[in-house]
Design a protein around this motif. Structure first.
Motif, PDB file in Angstrom:
ATOM      1  N   GLU A 121      24.166  15.287  -2.836  1.00 36.79           N
ATOM      2  CA  GLU A 121      22.923  14.613  -2.491  1.00 36.79           C
ATOM      3  C   GLU A 121      22.491  13.682  -3.623  1.00 36.79           C
ATOM      4  OE1 GLU A 121      19.710  16.873  -0.605  1.00 36.79           O
ATOM      5  OE2 GLU A 121      21.031  18.622  -0.738  1.00 36.79           O
ATOM      6  N   PHE A 122      21.759  12.657  -3.270  1.00 37.88           N
ATOM      7  CA  PHE A 122      21.232  11.725  -4.262  1.00 37.88           C
ATOM      8  C   PHE A 122      19.827  12.142  -4.662  1.00 37.88           C
ATOM      9  CE2 PHE A 122      23.688   7.566  -3.052  1.00 37.88           C
ATOM     10  CZ  PHE A 122      24.883   8.235  -3.244  1.00 37.88           C
ATOM     11  N   ARG A 123      19.435  11.665  -5.821  1.00 33.66           N
ATOM     12  CA  ARG A 123      18.057  11.787  -6.294  1.00 33.66           C
ATOM     13  C   ARG A 123      17.428  10.397  -6.225  1.00 33.66           C
ATOM     14  NH1 ARG A 123      13.773  15.281  -7.484  1.00 33.66           N
ATOM     15  NH2 ARG A 123      12.683  14.625  -9.377  1.00 33.66           N
ATOM     16  N   PHE A 124      16.233  10.304  -5.648  1.00 32.10           N
ATOM     17  CA  PHE A 124      15.505   9.040  -5.575  1.00 32.10           C
ATOM     18  C   PHE A 124      14.189   9.200  -6.327  1.00 32.10           C
ATOM     19  CE2 PHE A 124      18.173   9.362  -1.815  1.00 32.10           C
ATOM     20  CZ  PHE A 124      18.817   8.135  -1.802  1.00 32.10           C
ATOM     21  N   GLU A 125      13.966   8.347  -7.308  1.00 31.69           N
ATOM     22  CA  GLU A 125      12.747   8.380  -8.109  1.00 31.69           C
ATOM     23  C   GLU A 125      12.084   7.011  -8.000  1.00 31.69           C
ATOM     24  OE1 GLU A 125      14.201   9.487 -11.962  1.00 31.69           O
ATOM     25  OE2 GLU A 125      14.576  11.585 -11.366  1.00 31.69           O
ATOM     26  N   LEU A 126      11.057   6.927  -7.164  1.00 30.05           N
ATOM     27  CA  LEU A 126      10.469   5.647  -6.792  1.00 30.05           C
ATOM     28  C   LEU A 126       9.000   5.589  -7.171  1.00 30.05           C
ATOM     29  CD1 LEU A 126      12.019   5.609  -3.207  1.00 30.05           C
ATOM     30  CD2 LEU A 126      12.985   4.602  -5.293  1.00 30.05           C
ATOM     31  N   THR A 127       8.588   4.446  -7.655  1.00 26.51           N
ATOM     32  CA  THR A 127       7.196   4.258  -8.059  1.00 26.51           C
ATOM     33  C   THR A 127       6.438   3.547  -6.942  1.00 26.51           C
ATOM     34  OG1 THR A 127       7.881   4.056 -10.368  1.00 26.51           O
ATOM     35  CG2 THR A 127       5.663   3.294  -9.800  1.00 26.51           C
ATOM     36  N   GLY A 128       5.417   4.230  -6.404  1.00 16.38           N
ATOM     37  CA  GLY A 128       4.630   3.664  -5.321  1.00 16.38           C
ATOM     38  C   GLY A 128       3.690   2.576  -5.803  1.00 16.38           C
ATOM     39  N   PRO A 129       3.118   1.815  -4.891  1.00 18.75           N
ATOM     40  CA  PRO A 129       2.198   0.743  -5.265  1.00 18.75           C
ATOM     41  C   PRO A 129       1.018   1.209  -6.109  1.00 18.75           C
ATOM     42  CG  PRO A 129       2.874   0.473  -2.996  1.00 18.75           C
ATOM     43  CD  PRO A 129       3.405   1.808  -3.443  1.00 18.75           C
ATOM     44  N   SER A 130       0.577   2.459  -5.905  1.00 20.53           N
ATOM     45  CA  SER A 130      -0.549   2.985  -6.681  1.00 20.53           C
ATOM     46  C   SER A 130      -0.134   3.461  -8.059  1.00 20.53           C
ATOM     47  CB  SER A 130      -1.199   4.146  -5.912  1.00 20.53           C
ATOM     48  OG  SER A 130      -0.299   5.238  -5.826  1.00 20.53           O
ATOM     49  N   THR A 177       0.856  -1.189   0.000  1.00 25.87           N
ATOM     50  CA  THR A 177       0.000   0.000   0.000  1.00 25.87           C
ATOM     51  C   THR A 177       0.893   1.241   0.000  1.00 25.87           C
ATOM     52  OG1 THR A 177      -0.110   0.347   2.404  1.00 25.87           O
ATOM     53  CG2 THR A 177      -1.641  -1.282   1.444  1.00 25.87           C
ATOM     54  N   ASP A 178       0.296   2.381  -0.284  1.00 25.01           N
ATOM     55  CA  ASP A 178       1.078   3.613  -0.355  1.00 25.01           C
ATOM     56  C   ASP A 178       1.536   4.129   1.004  1.00 25.01           C
ATOM     57  OD1 ASP A 178       1.030   3.660  -3.071  1.00 25.01           O
ATOM     58  OD2 ASP A 178      -0.213   5.448  -3.279  1.00 25.01           O
ATOM     59  N   ARG A 179       1.150   3.466   2.088  1.00 23.10           N
ATOM     60  CA  ARG A 179       1.676   3.927   3.372  1.00 23.10           C
ATOM     61  C   ARG A 179       3.183   3.683   3.486  1.00 23.10           C
ATOM     62  NH1 ARG A 179      -1.823  -0.281   5.322  1.00 23.10           N
ATOM     63  NH2 ARG A 179      -0.668  -2.186   5.821  1.00 23.10           N
ATOM     64  N   ILE A 180       3.749   2.875   2.590  1.00 24.96           N
ATOM     65  CA  ILE A 180       5.197   2.688   2.627  1.00 24.96           C
ATOM     66  C   ILE A 180       5.941   3.939   2.168  1.00 24.96           C
ATOM     67  CG2 ILE A 180       5.010   0.191   2.294  1.00 24.96           C
ATOM     68  CD1 ILE A 180       6.025   0.628  -0.587  1.00 24.96           C
ATOM     69  N   ARG A 181       5.207   4.964   1.743  1.00 17.61           N
ATOM     70  CA  ARG A 181       5.877   6.206   1.358  1.00 17.61           C
ATOM     71  C   ARG A 181       6.679   6.773   2.531  1.00 17.61           C
ATOM     72  NH1 ARG A 181       5.944  11.741   0.702  1.00 17.61           N
ATOM     73  NH2 ARG A 181       6.342  12.447  -1.427  1.00 17.61           N
ATOM     74  N   GLN A 182       6.165   6.611   3.743  1.00 17.35           N
ATOM     75  CA  GLN A 182       6.912   7.088   4.905  1.00 17.35           C
ATOM     76  C   GLN A 182       8.225   6.320   5.054  1.00 17.35           C
ATOM     77  OE1 GLN A 182       5.156   8.360   8.570  1.00 17.35           O
ATOM     78  NE2 GLN A 182       3.106   7.817   7.861  1.00 17.35           N
TER      79      GLN A 182
END
Length: 277
Positions: free
Chosen positions: A196-205, A167-172
């Motif tokens: 600094e790094f860049r993080f580009e992550l695709t959430g479950p939704s 679920t999208d609660r893993i965004r935290q």
């Protein structure tokens, strides 16, 4: 909450403050273990020497310490006395006491959750809470708590052979992992890079979650679920669909961890055939 999260954590907008997400993550794990047979509580998890009972009792001890920090700050300060090692000792001692008591691990965790989640919900997100090394905003404890339940809950699921419903609660958890990038370096005595790094992550939704400056030459991208499993060291990088652009970002995939203490053995390449499985 646990000893591993004993240092200062950078506070940024990416670390969300939704206590409801913590409650939901804990409730899902609670429901998973609520009907376990006595013999199942003794099942070994991927963490060597830890059964399912150990995992839940650890969460109970960690929530207890967070609850003391939130509701009895002077007592917490006396317990830790400014030394982060004492916090880890306090958690470990509580864990052993809970195990030896003969009390249901789940009932103990439920009792500690009720106190801590209630205190977090009543605390302003920016309210300062005593913590080893230095005080932190209550919002940090929400993110740390969710990361802890996520990580130890994965160990329980692995022991039971249960696949996680993302679920999208893993965004935290993802945000916390991004903002604690340096922990992997510090745990190994290495100097974190200045860039600094860049993080580009695709959430479950399917939403894109972005952390860090857009112009960075060091980029980590891929499924957010994989990223969360990486920074909690519940999966080896080889078994995840994460991509690094830049030599330092690639190096980081091998040392990433969202906690400040010793890295531990983590998981082996090929130990799990798929994400969450």
């Amino acid at each position: 909450m646990p000893a591993e999260h004993q240092e200062e954590v950078p506070v940024a907008a990416e670390i969300l403050t939704d206590v409801g997400a913590l409650r939901d993550e804990a409730a899902e794990l609670d429901a998973l273990v609520a009907e376990l047979r006595a013999d199942q509580w003794r099942l070994e998890t991927p963490a060597v020497g830890w059964t399912i009972a150990h995992q839940i009792v650890h969460l109970a001890a960690a929530f207890r310490m967070a609850g003391v920090a939130l509701t009895r700050p002077e007592e917490f300060t006396r317990l830790t006395a400014g030394l982060s090692a004492r916090f880890g000792m306090a958690v470990a001692t509580l864990q052993e006491e809970f195990l030896a008591s003969g009390e249901s691990p789940l009932e103990r965790w439920r009792a500690e959750r009720e106190v801590t989640e209630g205190a977090l919900a009543a605390s302003p997100a920016a309210g300062i809470v005593p913590w080893p090394v230095r005080p932190v905003p209550a919002s940090v404890l929400v993110a740390v708590g969710l990361t802890e339940v996520f990580a130890h809950g994965q160990d329980v699921r692995d022991a039971l052979g249960v696949r996680r419903r993302w679920t999208d609660r893993i965004r935290q958890v993802a945000g916390f992992g991004a903002r604690t990038r340096d922990f992997g370096y510090l745990a190994r005595g290495l100097t974190p890079p200045a860039e600094e790094f860049r993080f580009e992550l695709t959430g479950p939704s399917g939403d894109l979650w972005e952390f860090g400056p857009a112009g960075s030459d060091q980029v980590v991208s891929g499924p957010a679920a994989d990223f969360c499993l990486l920074v909690t060291r519940r999966r080896h990088r080889d078994d995840l669909a994460l991509v690094a652009r830049g030599a330092e970002a690639d190096r980081w995939l091998g040392i990433a961890q969202a906690y400040r203490g010793p890295a531990g053995p983590g998981r082996q390449s090929g130990q799990f055939s798929s994400v969450g499985g």
